[in-house]
Design a protein around this motif. Structure first.
Motif, PDB file in Angstrom:
ATOM      1  N   THR A  43       0.832  -1.205   0.000  1.00 16.64           N
ATOM      2  CA  THR A  43       0.000   0.000   0.000  1.00 16.64           C
ATOM      3  C   THR A  43       0.863   1.249   0.000  1.00 16.64           C
ATOM      4  O   THR A  43       0.648   2.176  -0.775  1.00 16.64           O
ATOM      5  N   ILE A  44       1.873   1.237   0.856  1.00 22.32           N
ATOM      6  CA  ILE A  44       2.743   2.408   0.963  1.00 22.32           C
ATOM      7  C   ILE A  44       3.465   2.639  -0.358  1.00 22.32           C
ATOM      8  O   ILE A  44       3.543   3.768  -0.839  1.00 22.32           O
ATOM      9  N   GLY A  45       3.951   1.565  -0.939  1.00 26.35           N
ATOM     10  CA  GLY A  45       4.660   1.693  -2.219  1.00 26.35           C
ATOM     11  C   GLY A  45       3.779   2.311  -3.287  1.00 26.35           C
ATOM     12  O   GLY A  45       4.165   3.275  -3.946  1.00 26.35           O
ATOM     13  N   VAL A  46       2.585   1.766  -3.450  1.00 26.57           N
ATOM     14  CA  VAL A  46       1.698   2.259  -4.508  1.00 26.57           C
ATOM     15  C   VAL A  46       1.246   3.682  -4.205  1.00 26.57           C
ATOM     16  O   VAL A  46       1.218   4.534  -5.098  1.00 26.57           O
ATOM     17  N   ALA A  47       0.939   3.953  -2.930  1.00 30.74           N
ATOM     18  CA  ALA A  47       0.499   5.302  -2.567  1.00 30.74           C
ATOM     19  C   ALA A  47       1.603   6.309  -2.867  1.00 30.74           C
ATOM     20  O   ALA A  47       1.334   7.390  -3.390  1.00 30.74           O
ATOM     21  N   ALA A  48       2.849   5.923  -2.566  1.00 37.19           N
ATOM     22  CA  ALA A  48       3.973   6.828  -2.817  1.00 37.19           C
ATOM     23  C   ALA A  48       4.095   7.114  -4.309  1.00 37.19           C
ATOM     24  O   ALA A  48       4.225   8.271  -4.720  1.00 37.19           O
ATOM     25  N   MET A  94      11.115  15.951 -13.774  1.00 39.49           N
ATOM     26  CA  MET A  94      10.854  15.963 -12.337  1.00 39.49           C
ATOM     27  C   MET A  94       9.891  14.848 -11.956  1.00 39.49           C
ATOM     28  O   MET A  94      10.099  14.131 -10.976  1.00 39.49           O
ATOM     29  N   THR A  95       8.840  14.690 -12.753  1.00 45.04           N
ATOM     30  CA  THR A  95       7.875  13.614 -12.490  1.00 45.04           C
ATOM     31  C   THR A  95       8.575  12.268 -12.493  1.00 45.04           C
ATOM     32  O   THR A  95       8.356  11.434 -11.611  1.00 45.04           O
ATOM     33  N   ALA A  96       9.426  12.066 -13.499  1.00 45.34           N
ATOM     34  CA  ALA A  96      10.119  10.786 -13.601  1.00 45.34           C
ATOM     35  C   ALA A  96      10.999  10.562 -12.381  1.00 45.34           C
ATOM     36  O   ALA A  96      11.065   9.459 -11.838  1.00 45.34           O
ATOM     37  N   LEU A  97      11.648  11.629 -11.949  1.00 47.77           N
ATOM     38  CA  LEU A  97      12.529  11.523 -10.782  1.00 47.77           C
ATOM     39  C   LEU A  97      11.729  11.154  -9.536  1.00 47.77           C
ATOM     40  O   LEU A  97      12.075  10.225  -8.809  1.00 47.77           O
ATOM     41  N   LEU A  98      10.641  11.869  -9.323  1.00 53.65           N
ATOM     42  CA  LEU A  98       9.800  11.596  -8.153  1.00 53.65           C
ATOM     43  C   LEU A  98       9.255  10.179  -8.204  1.00 53.65           C
ATOM     44  O   LEU A  98       9.303   9.438  -7.223  1.00 53.65           O
ATOM     45  N   ALA A  99       8.756   9.802  -9.366  1.00 57.17           N
ATOM     46  CA  ALA A  99       8.179   8.471  -9.505  1.00 57.17           C
ATOM     47  C   ALA A  99       9.266   7.413  -9.315  1.00 57.17           C
ATOM     48  O   ALA A  99       9.019   6.352  -8.750  1.00 57.17           O
ATOM     49  N   GLY A 100      10.466   7.738  -9.781  1.00 55.57           N
ATOM     50  CA  GLY A 100      11.574   6.794  -9.619  1.00 55.57           C
ATOM     51  C   GLY A 100      11.897   6.566  -8.156  1.00 55.57           C
ATOM     52  O   GLY A 100      12.114   5.430  -7.726  1.00 55.57           O
ATOM     53  N   ILE A 101      11.910   7.652  -7.395  1.00 52.90           N
ATOM     54  CA  ILE A 101      12.176   7.507  -5.959  1.00 52.90           C
ATOM     55  C   ILE A 101      11.072   6.682  -5.310  1.00 52.90           C
ATOM     56  O   ILE A 101      11.322   5.766  -4.536  1.00 52.90           O
ATOM     57  N   ALA A 155       9.233   4.535  -6.733  1.00 52.24           N
ATOM     58  CA  ALA A 155       9.278   3.156  -7.212  1.00 52.24           C
ATOM     59  C   ALA A 155      10.155   2.299  -6.313  1.00 52.24           C
ATOM     60  O   ALA A 155       9.949   1.088  -6.213  1.00 52.24           O
ATOM     61  N   VAL A 156      11.128   2.939  -5.667  1.00 53.05           N
ATOM     62  CA  VAL A 156      11.973   2.174  -4.746  1.00 53.05           C
ATOM     63  C   VAL A 156      11.125   1.582  -3.632  1.00 53.05           C
ATOM     64  O   VAL A 156      11.281   0.415  -3.266  1.00 53.05           O
ATOM     65  N   SER A 157      10.175   2.370  -3.124  1.00 52.85           N
ATOM     66  CA  SER A 157       9.333   1.838  -2.051  1.00 52.85           C
ATOM     67  C   SER A 157       8.423   0.743  -2.581  1.00 52.85           C
ATOM     68  O   SER A 157       8.088  -0.199  -1.865  1.00 52.85           O
ATOM     69  N   LEU A 158       8.050   0.878  -3.852  1.00 50.92           N
ATOM     70  CA  LEU A 158       7.250  -0.187  -4.469  1.00 50.92           C
ATOM     71  C   LEU A 158       8.078  -1.467  -4.562  1.00 50.92           C
ATOM     72  O   LEU A 158       7.589  -2.570  -4.319  1.00 50.92           O
ATOM     73  N   LEU A 159       9.337  -1.279  -4.922  1.00 47.46           N
ATOM     74  CA  LEU A 159      10.248  -2.423  -5.010  1.00 47.46           C
ATOM     75  C   LEU A 159      10.383  -3.097  -3.646  1.00 47.46           C
ATOM     76  O   LEU A 159      10.339  -4.326  -3.535  1.00 47.46           O
ATOM     77  N   VAL A 160      10.520  -2.257  -2.605  1.00 44.99           N
ATOM     78  CA  VAL A 160      10.633  -2.810  -1.254  1.00 44.99           C
ATOM     79  C   VAL A 160       9.364  -3.581  -0.898  1.00 44.99           C
ATOM     80  O   VAL A 160       9.422  -4.673  -0.336  1.00 44.99           O
ATOM     81  N   GLY A 161       8.214  -3.013  -1.287  1.00 47.29           N
ATOM     82  CA  GLY A 161       6.949  -3.712  -1.071  1.00 47.29           C
ATOM     83  C   GLY A 161       6.930  -5.051  -1.776  1.00 47.29           C
ATOM     84  O   GLY A 161       6.485  -6.058  -1.218  1.00 47.29           O
ATOM     85  N   GLY A 162       7.449  -5.067  -2.998  1.00 53.68           N
ATOM     86  CA  GLY A 162       7.509  -6.309  -3.771  1.00 53.68           C
ATOM     87  C   GLY A 162       8.400  -7.337  -3.111  1.00 53.68           C
ATOM     88  O   GLY A 162       8.060  -8.526  -3.032  1.00 53.68           O
ATOM     89  N   ILE A 163       9.536  -6.877  -2.599  1.00 52.16           N
ATOM     90  CA  ILE A 163      10.444  -7.803  -1.915  1.00 52.16           C
ATOM     91  C   ILE A 163       9.778  -8.334  -0.651  1.00 52.16           C
ATOM     92  O   ILE A 163       9.931  -9.500  -0.302  1.00 52.16           O
ATOM     93  N   GLY A 164       9.000  -7.474   0.003  1.00 50.39           N
ATOM     94  CA  GLY A 164       8.225  -7.923   1.165  1.00 50.39           C
ATOM     95  C   GLY A 164       7.293  -9.071   0.793  1.00 50.39           C
ATOM     96  O   GLY A 164       7.187 -10.066   1.515  1.00 50.39           O
ATOM     97  N   ILE A 165       6.656  -8.926  -0.351  1.00 53.72           N
ATOM     98  CA  ILE A 165       5.752  -9.983  -0.813  1.00 53.72           C
ATOM     99  C   ILE A 165       6.536 -11.267  -1.070  1.00 53.72           C
ATOM    100  O   ILE A 165       6.148 -12.355  -0.642  1.00 53.72           O
ATOM    101  N   MET A 166       7.675 -11.118  -1.729  1.00 52.83           N
ATOM    102  CA  MET A 166       8.487 -12.293  -2.044  1.00 52.83           C
ATOM    103  C   MET A 166       8.926 -12.989  -0.764  1.00 52.83           C
ATOM    104  O   MET A 166       8.848 -14.208  -0.648  1.00 52.83           O
ATOM    105  N   ASN A 167       9.333 -12.175   0.197  1.00 51.21           N
ATOM    106  CA  ASN A 167       9.779 -12.712   1.482  1.00 51.21           C
ATOM    107  C   ASN A 167       8.657 -13.508   2.146  1.00 51.21           C
ATOM    108  O   ASN A 167       8.855 -14.660   2.556  1.00 51.21           O
ATOM    109  N   ILE A 168       7.498 -12.907   2.196  1.00 58.16           N
ATOM    110  CA  ILE A 168       6.381 -13.557   2.877  1.00 58.16           C
ATOM    111  C   ILE A 168       5.961 -14.821   2.128  1.00 58.16           C
ATOM    112  O   ILE A 168       5.583 -15.829   2.725  1.00 58.16           O
ATOM    113  N   MET A 169       6.072 -14.776   0.813  1.00 52.64           N
ATOM    114  CA  MET A 169       5.673 -15.943   0.033  1.00 52.64           C
ATOM    115  C   MET A 169       6.678 -17.082   0.225  1.00 52.64           C
ATOM    116  O   MET A 169       6.286 -18.244   0.322  1.00 52.64           O
ATOM    117  N   LEU A 170       7.957 -16.736   0.261  1.00 57.09           N
ATOM    118  CA  LEU A 170       8.969 -17.777   0.472  1.00 57.09           C
ATOM    119  C   LEU A 170       8.779 -18.424   1.844  1.00 57.09           C
ATOM    120  O   LEU A 170       8.834 -19.646   1.995  1.00 57.09           O
TER     121      LEU A 170
END
Lengths: 249, 493
Positions: free
Chosen positions: B29-34, B367-374, B376-391
């Protein structure tokens, strides 16, 4: 009895290639089981009886030899086909019950129907059939209980209801009474005998306890991967009578 | 159907471990909201700039007294009279096509500084409006009233500009004075009045000595105090402060030296009365629709030529422009901001609004790309969280996998269950993230006055990206689960 046996295995071998020298779990087992039989497979641990059960249950494939289930050679089928056979033709009962935790008895029983890909069943129909199966093992009133709210015997009965749900031809029971006390064990054996007698379900019971095997009408002994004896047990124990009599000797 | 039952299995499995499930969803949620909030800020900035450019100039027409078509900054005093404007004829098609590519640059004999002229140049003839009030006294408030009656004209504001000393008690501030019309706030769409108001129709018609201070002038003269109702003196005359004007746009911060907010506004009628003038420096016009700008420019030209009794052979004694220079100087973009953005373009005067808009668009997109890129890192972290929980889940539920396999689940059923579980986590997180993102974006707009824009497209993309993250990070654990040997998993303790 029918001319074509339900289970026909010939020269079944299973070799596990571990790190060390290969382990021969089965060394040429030939066996035929007719429809409607109640067979106990006995043997000490490590004798290969579990390996035999896994192959009979289509969980595993033999290294060599053939396995005809209902006249169909299943020893070389793909994983998907074996899954479909397990789903429709085989019901498993395990020593450790293997119910899904935090899942109601009813949902546990429904499980095989969720994987009945070729014959889809509506959720309402699933529920009806699961309730009927629970009723057959005397647990209709425990449908919404979770496994941890049930006794060991009740859990095993839920597992039997689950195994019966797709009306399998064979019920494979691997030490089904191993975790149960003697009275509960007799209750379970009573269910097996009833299913065998009334519904004609073929039962293959794996056990290392002779007194449990004594409920079967045929006893096969396996030692070191070889079939040692294969005897009819005409004077098998009758669980229903023992329960009515209030115990056994 | 197969999908639905697999989904049911997945949802049921997730429901069994609510804490794990909800924590993982929170990460997502945090990743997507960001991401959504950052995109909202970026596109909001883009839209705000676009809006400003429109507000600044797309529908803005400025009529200046005198006739200069300044070729470039280093030829500032030159003055080239555009013949077609002089003749009052509509531009031929080829020239209009050309003007789309670059600003109008038409050679005129007077352009050549080496040329000796035996006649007064346009500058000498008409005076230099840049040089001071009244030197090209060709526009009148009657002209402005006539322009008001042209069809398609939205607002008209008279303009008189002077540099003045404004004094409040002991403090003095040298600033720009604009004598204008009460419609000016309607033209300057980004304006807002933190204190007081703009002057009223009554104050304008009676030529009262009222003044509206730009935010910078107000700050210099009154510090943090509210100047409304206080008195200042201009030309040794007392003026009553009726309001303070600043900008609502987050893009522009009022700063000393800017033309809009380091300035004071008084009714043009008051300037006329006090200085005994009748002329105007310029008239600012907005078209109701940007598509009518050219037609209105033409109508204004015809009207003023008729009113000024200019014959066919004589050039205009006024200039009608929509050029970037006007927009930059008076349209709400600070020249230093614009200049920084278009720094690589020589000669700011030549920069058309279109070019300016494109450059600003590029800048904000970066600027938009930069903000979205930053984000996206939280989205990536969210994704890794999912992978962790699934493993973890695959290991924890090895026996369950074995049971499912025993009752007839194919390897691919197990795989799709785990992928669907991961997707359920990520999509649920995604949808919650969209809601949170919307809340955050509207909060930023409401409390920090940042422009934010959330398009339906951004929402769809966010949820799709969340689902893709679920599939991507759920795939590996799911494959591990599907590869488990049924017998081994049944025995797993």
């Amino acid at each position: 009895m029918a001319a074509v046996p339900l289970i026909a295995v010939r020269d079944l071998e299973k070799t596990y290639a571990m790190d060390g020298p290969p382990v021969h779990a089965l060394c040429g087992v030939t066996l035929a089981i007719q429809r409607g039989e109640f067979v106990a497979v006995v043997g000490p641990s490590g004798s290969g009886k579990s390996t035999l059960m896994h192959i009979l249950g289509c969980l595993d494939r033999p290294t060599s030899g053939t396995y005809h289930l209902d006249a169909r050679d299943v020893s070389r089928l793909s994983d998907d086909d074996l899954s479909a056979i397990r789903n429709r033709q085989i019901g498993f009962v395990f020593q450790g019950f293997n119910l899904l935790a935090r899942t109601s008895a009813l949902e546990n029983v429904e499980l095989p129907l969720l994987y009945a890909h070729r014959n889809r069943i509506a959720p309402a129909e699933r529920r009806v059939r699961a309730l009927r199966a629970l009723g057959a093992v005397g647990l209709a009133d425990r449908a919404s209980h979770f496994p941890n709210q049930l006794s060991g015997g009740q859990q095993q009965r839920v597992a039997i209801a689950r195994a019966l749900l797709n009306d399998p031809a064979i019920l494979l029971a691997d030490e089904p009474t191993g975790n149960l006390d003697s009275r509960t064990s007799i209750e379970i054996m009573e269910i097996f005998q009833r299913l065998n007698a009334q519904r004609g379900i073929t039962i293959v019971l794996i056990t290392h306890e002779p007194q449990v095997a004594a409920y079967a009408s045929r006893i096969i002994q396996i030692i070191d991967g070889r079939l040692v004896t294969d005897l009819a047990n005409a004077s098998h124990r009758a669980a229903a009578a023992e329960l009515a009599g209030g115990g056994h000797g | 159907m197969a999908f639905r039952s697999s989904l049911a299995i997945a949802v049921r499995a997730l429901g069994r471990n609510r804490l794990q499930t909800s924590l993982t969803i929170v990460g997502m949620t945090i990743g997507v909201a960001a991401v959504l909030a950052m995109i909202a800020i970026g596109t909001g900035a883009e839209a705000a700039i676009g809006d400003q450019i429109r507000a600044a100039g797309m529908n803005l027409i400025v009529v200046t007294a005198g006739n200069y078509k300044v070729k470039s900054t280093d030829d500032f005093g030159g003055g080239a009279v555009e013949p077609s404007a002089a003749l009052g004829l509509p531009d031929p098609l080829w020239r209009r096509a050309l003007s789309l590519v670059e600003p109008t640059l038409v050679a005129h004999p007077e352009d050549d500084p080496m040329e000796k002229h035996d006649h007064p140049t346009a500058r000498q003839r008409l005076g230099d409006s840049e040089a001071g009030l009244g030197s090209a006294a060709t526009l009148t408030s009657a002209d402005a009233d006539a322009i008001r009656r042209i069809r398609g004209v939205q607002y008209v504001a008279e303009g008189l500009h002077q540099n003045v000393h404004v004094a409040a008690d002991a403090k003095r501030w040298f600033t720009r004075l604009h004598g204008t019309d009460l419609q000016l706030p309607l033209i300057r769409r980004a304006w807002t009045f933190p204190n007081g108001r703009f002057f009223s129709a009554r104050e304008q018609s009676r030529a009262e000595q009222v003044v509206v201070l730009g935010a910078v002038a107000a700050e210099r003269l009154f510090g943090g105090e509210n100047p409304a109702g206080r008195s200042v003196s201009i030309w040794k005359q007392p003026f009553r402060v009726v309001g303070v004007v600043t900008t609502a746009s987050w893009m522009v911060a009022p700063a000393p030296g800017d033309d809009q907010f380091d300035a004071v506004y008084i009714p043009f009628t008051t300037v006329h009365r006090l200085l005994n003038l009748t002329k105007l420096n310029d008239i600012t016009i907005t078209a109701a629709s940007t598509g009518e700008v050219s037609r209105i420019m033409n109508d204004v030209t015809m009207l003023l030529r008729a009113r000024h009794r200019i014959t066919d052979e004589t050039p205009d004694d006024f200039t009608v422009t929509t050029q970037a220079r006007q927009a930059l100087a008076k349209g709400g973009l600070r020249p230093d901001v614009a200049r920084a953005v278009v720094g690589n373009v020589s000669g700011l005067d030549k920069v058309t609004l279109e070019q300016l808009g494109k450059t600003l668009d590029r800048a904000t997109r970066t600027m938009t790309a930069l903000l979205a890129g930053i984000a996206a890192v939280s989205l990536l972290v969210g994704g890794i969280g999912i992978m962790n929980i699934m493993l973890l889940s695959v290991t924890e539920r090895t026996r369950e996998i074995g049971v499912r396999r025993a009752v007839g689940a194919r390897a691919r059923d197990v795989r799709s269950q785990f992928v669907l579980e991961a997707m359920t986590l990520s999509v649920t997180g995604g949808v919650a993230g969209v809601c949170l993102g919307l809340v955050v974006a509207s909060g930023l707009s409401r409390y920090l006055h940042w422009s934010t824009t959330i398009s339906p497209g951004a929402v769809v993309v966010s949820v799709s990206v969340a689902a893709a993250v679920g599939i991507f990070f759920g795939w590996y654990p799911a494959r591990q689960a599907a590869r488990l040997d049924p017998i081994q998993s049944l025995r797993y303790e």
